[in-house]
Design a protein around this motif. Structure first.
Motif, PDB file in Angstrom:
ATOM      1  N   ALA A   1     -16.179  -3.527  -8.296  1.00 21.32           N
ATOM      2  CA  ALA A   1     -15.248  -3.613  -7.176  1.00 21.32           C
ATOM      3  C   ALA A   1     -15.921  -4.186  -5.935  1.00 21.32           C
ATOM      4  CB  ALA A   1     -14.657  -2.239  -6.854  1.00 21.32           C
ATOM      5  N   GLY A   2     -17.173  -4.607  -6.079  1.00 21.36           N
ATOM      6  CA  GLY A   2     -17.905  -5.150  -4.940  1.00 21.36           C
ATOM      7  C   GLY A   2     -17.839  -6.662  -4.880  1.00 21.36           C
ATOM      8  N   PHE A   3     -18.451  -7.246  -3.848  1.00 20.66           N
ATOM      9  CA  PHE A   3     -18.426  -8.695  -3.646  1.00 20.66           C
ATOM     10  C   PHE A   3     -19.081  -9.433  -4.807  1.00 20.66           C
ATOM     11  CE2 PHE A   3     -20.682 -12.479  -1.960  1.00 20.66           C
ATOM     12  CZ  PHE A   3     -19.571 -13.264  -1.640  1.00 20.66           C
ATOM     13  N   ILE A   4     -20.322  -9.053  -5.136  1.00 18.52           N
ATOM     14  CA  ILE A   4     -21.024  -9.750  -6.215  1.00 18.52           C
ATOM     15  C   ILE A   4     -20.472  -9.335  -7.575  1.00 18.52           C
ATOM     16  CG2 ILE A   4     -23.245 -10.161  -7.327  1.00 18.52           C
ATOM     17  CD1 ILE A   4     -24.609  -9.670  -4.661  1.00 18.52           C
ATOM     18  N   GLY A   5     -20.450  -8.030  -7.843  1.00 16.89           N
ATOM     19  CA  GLY A   5     -20.000  -7.547  -9.140  1.00 16.89           C
ATOM     20  C   GLY A   5     -18.558  -7.902  -9.442  1.00 16.89           C
TER      21      GLY A   5
ATOM     22  N   GLN B   1      -9.440   1.196  -6.841  1.00 21.76           N
ATOM     23  CA  GLN B   1     -10.245   0.077  -7.310  1.00 21.76           C
ATOM     24  C   GLN B   1      -9.944  -0.247  -8.767  1.00 21.76           C
ATOM     25  OE1 GLN B   1     -14.242   1.420  -6.483  1.00 21.76           O
ATOM     26  NE2 GLN B   1     -14.194   0.728  -4.358  1.00 21.76           N
ATOM     27  N   ALA B   2      -9.682   0.786  -9.554  1.00 16.94           N
ATOM     28  CA  ALA B   2      -9.337   0.569 -10.959  1.00 16.94           C
ATOM     29  C   ALA B   2      -8.070  -0.267 -11.081  1.00 16.94           C
ATOM     30  CB  ALA B   2      -9.164   1.914 -11.665  1.00 16.94           C
ATOM     31  N   ALA B   3      -7.095   0.001 -10.238  1.00 14.47           N
ATOM     32  CA  ALA B   3      -5.846  -0.761 -10.270  1.00 14.47           C
ATOM     33  C   ALA B   3      -6.094  -2.224  -9.913  1.00 14.47           C
ATOM     34  CB  ALA B   3      -4.837  -0.144  -9.303  1.00 14.47           C
TER      35      ALA B   3
ATOM     36  N   LYS C   1     -11.030  -4.320 -17.632  1.00 16.25           N
ATOM     37  CA  LYS C   1     -10.839  -2.906 -17.974  1.00 16.25           C
ATOM     38  C   LYS C   1     -11.687  -2.037 -17.048  1.00 16.25           C
ATOM     39  CE  LYS C   1     -11.566   0.456 -21.699  1.00 16.25           C
ATOM     40  NZ  LYS C   1     -12.110   0.656 -23.062  1.00 16.25           N
ATOM     41  N   PRO C   2     -11.068  -1.148 -16.272  1.00 17.16           N
ATOM     42  CA  PRO C   2     -11.843  -0.316 -15.358  1.00 17.16           C
ATOM     43  C   PRO C   2     -12.334   0.979 -15.994  1.00 17.16           C
ATOM     44  CG  PRO C   2      -9.524   0.034 -14.946  1.00 17.16           C
ATOM     45  CD  PRO C   2      -9.618  -0.967 -16.087  1.00 17.16           C
ATOM     46  N   VAL C   3     -13.478   1.435 -15.528  1.00 19.14           N
ATOM     47  CA  VAL C   3     -13.993   2.762 -15.862  1.00 19.14           C
ATOM     48  C   VAL C   3     -14.373   3.409 -14.540  1.00 19.14           C
ATOM     49  CG1 VAL C   3     -15.822   4.068 -16.986  1.00 19.14           C
ATOM     50  CG2 VAL C   3     -14.884   2.063 -18.105  1.00 19.14           C
ATOM     51  N   VAL C   4     -13.807   4.565 -14.266  1.00 17.50           N
ATOM     52  CA  VAL C   4     -14.064   5.232 -12.989  1.00 17.50           C
ATOM     53  C   VAL C   4     -15.264   6.160 -13.127  1.00 17.50           C
ATOM     54  CG1 VAL C   4     -13.118   6.735 -11.204  1.00 17.50           C
ATOM     55  CG2 VAL C   4     -11.626   5.089 -12.360  1.00 17.50           C
ATOM     56  N   GLY C   5     -16.228   5.987 -12.244  1.00 21.84           N
ATOM     57  CA  GLY C   5     -17.429   6.812 -12.255  1.00 21.84           C
ATOM     58  C   GLY C   5     -18.405   6.337 -11.208  1.00 21.84           C
ATOM     59  N   SER C   6     -19.660   6.743 -11.355  1.00 21.80           N
ATOM     60  CA  SER C   6     -20.681   6.352 -10.393  1.00 21.80           C
ATOM     61  C   SER C   6     -21.998   6.090 -11.111  1.00 21.80           C
ATOM     62  CB  SER C   6     -20.881   7.438  -9.337  1.00 21.80           C
ATOM     63  OG  SER C   6     -21.638   8.514  -9.867  1.00 21.80           O
ATOM     64  N   LEU C   7     -22.965   5.590 -10.366  1.00 24.59           N
ATOM     65  CA  LEU C   7     -24.287   5.328 -10.936  1.00 24.59           C
ATOM     66  C   LEU C   7     -25.029   6.614 -11.285  1.00 24.59           C
ATOM     67  CD1 LEU C   7     -25.588   2.364  -8.731  1.00 24.59           C
ATOM     68  CD2 LEU C   7     -24.542   2.281 -11.002  1.00 24.59           C
ATOM     69  N   ASP C   8     -24.507   7.737 -10.849  1.00 27.09           N
ATOM     70  CA  ASP C   8     -25.129   9.020 -11.181  1.00 27.09           C
ATOM     71  C   ASP C   8     -24.566   9.631 -12.459  1.00 27.09           C
ATOM     72  OD1 ASP C   8     -26.834   9.118  -8.876  1.00 27.09           O
ATOM     73  OD2 ASP C   8     -25.071   9.616  -7.672  1.00 27.09           O
ATOM     74  N   ASP C   9     -23.555   8.976 -13.047  1.00 19.57           N
ATOM     75  CA  ASP C   9     -22.949   9.474 -14.281  1.00 19.57           C
ATOM     76  C   ASP C   9     -23.733   8.954 -15.486  1.00 19.57           C
ATOM     77  OD1 ASP C   9     -20.978  10.753 -12.834  1.00 19.57           O
ATOM     78  OD2 ASP C   9     -19.549   9.101 -12.984  1.00 19.57           O
ATOM     79  N   SER C  10     -24.796   9.634 -15.817  1.00 18.26           N
ATOM     80  CA  SER C  10     -25.715   9.143 -16.856  1.00 18.26           C
ATOM     81  C   SER C  10     -25.051   9.011 -18.221  1.00 18.26           C
ATOM     82  CB  SER C  10     -26.922  10.082 -16.969  1.00 18.26           C
ATOM     83  OG  SER C  10     -27.637  10.115 -15.760  1.00 18.26           O
TER      84      SER C  10
END
Length: 297
Positions: free
Chosen positions: A9-13, A36-38, A46-55
């Motif tokens: 959902a970022g500029f580069i990604g 952001q998923a929408a 295809k979106p996946v909701v989570g964070s970089l801490d979700d190992s």
């Protein structure tokens, strides 16, 4: 390919995910919210909701994908370690997004003649040592069966593909100028940064997905410009007067230590030979000054 992109959902990604989806790849993007998923769903991602801490989530997605692109953070070591562990022995591509402030000199807007090459990197400053350590960890993963690469982006300009997001550096100068009516740069603004258009960045990531040699480090650049030249172009675009020097303390108050010293107040002059020679990358947009003056606003 099935490609898992963090920071989608970022500029580069977001631009990379959109570009790959348009090219026919199946893209899964990590985002942080339902909103952001929408956005991604509307773009065919295809979106996946989570964070970089979700190992657990990161491991699952990395194992399910044909390739992984980390475009969420250059500094989150934990996420990198999890992704590399999940990819170990798979020979799958892992493209990591770094930034050329790793060679930034925090000069306060003064110029430098020093130019860095991919095989001649300096010892990092204390501020950037942790980021460089992550880059080195990724490059070393080639020995563990990961088709790893570090793509070290310079100042990225251009409008994002897909999701509407701003890049890091120039939009901050633009926002300040619009609020104050005066375009400003850090110190005398004579510091120079290599730069690259976002569409050329996306093209390079696509090439690296299929053509990377494991353990490769790429500088991503197609030209360079001083900040005073960029702020002059911005002043012309906004029909404002000549840009002004801004003392570092005032710049830090506006943009924070990291952005004022490294993002806007340093020299970061690099040359990217490997992308051109090894991947056949041929940037199409090579003038940041023309873009600022004619397309930015």
């Amino acid at each position: 390919m099935n490609v898992f992109v963090t920071g989608a959902a970022g500029f580069i990604g977001g631009s990379i995910a959109t570009g790959l989806a348009r090219a026919g790849h199946q893209v899964t993007g990590l985002v942080r919210s339902a909103e952001q998923a929408a956005e991604l769903t509307a773009l065919g991602i295809k979106p996946v909701v989570g964070s970089l801490d979700d190992s657990v989530l990161l491991s699952e997605q990395a194992r399910a994908a044909d390739a992984v692109i980390n475009a969420a953070s250059s500094d989150h070591r934990g996420a990198v370690e999890v992704l590399l562990a999940a990819l170990k022995g798979s020979n799958k591509p892992f493209l990591h997004t770094s930034g050329s402030s790793i060679v930034g000199d925090a000069s306060g807007g003064k110029p430098s003649d020093t130019v860095y090459y991919e095989d001649q990197l300096p010892e990092p400053t204390v501020d950037k040592a942790a980021r460089v350590a992550i880059d080195n960890l990724i490059l070393a993963a080639a020995k563990d069966g990961v088709n790893s690469a570090v793509l070290c982006n310079t100042l990225i300009y251009g409008h994002s593909l897909g999701v509407q997001r701003d890049s890091v550096q120039l939009p901050r100068l633009l926002k300040q100028a619009r609020q104050s009516g005066v375009v400003r740069h850090v110190g005398p603004g004579q510091n120079i940064w290599s730069n690259v258009h976002i569409e050329d960045v996306v093209a390079l990531y696509a090439l690296a997905l299929t053509g990377n040699t494991p353990g490769s480090f790429y500088f991503v650049e197609s030209g360079e410009a001083s900040f005073i030249d960029m702020t002059r172009a911005m002043a012309r675009a906004l029909h404002l007067g000549e840009p002004e020097d801004w003392p570092l303390p005032a710049a830090e108050a506006e943009w924070g230590y990291e952005m004022a010293n490294y993002g806007l107040g340093s020299n970061s002059r690099v040359r990217g030979k490997k992308a051109r020679e090894l991947l056949g990358w041929a940037p199409r947009r090579t003038s940041v000054l023309e873009w600022i003056e004619h397309e930015m606003v």
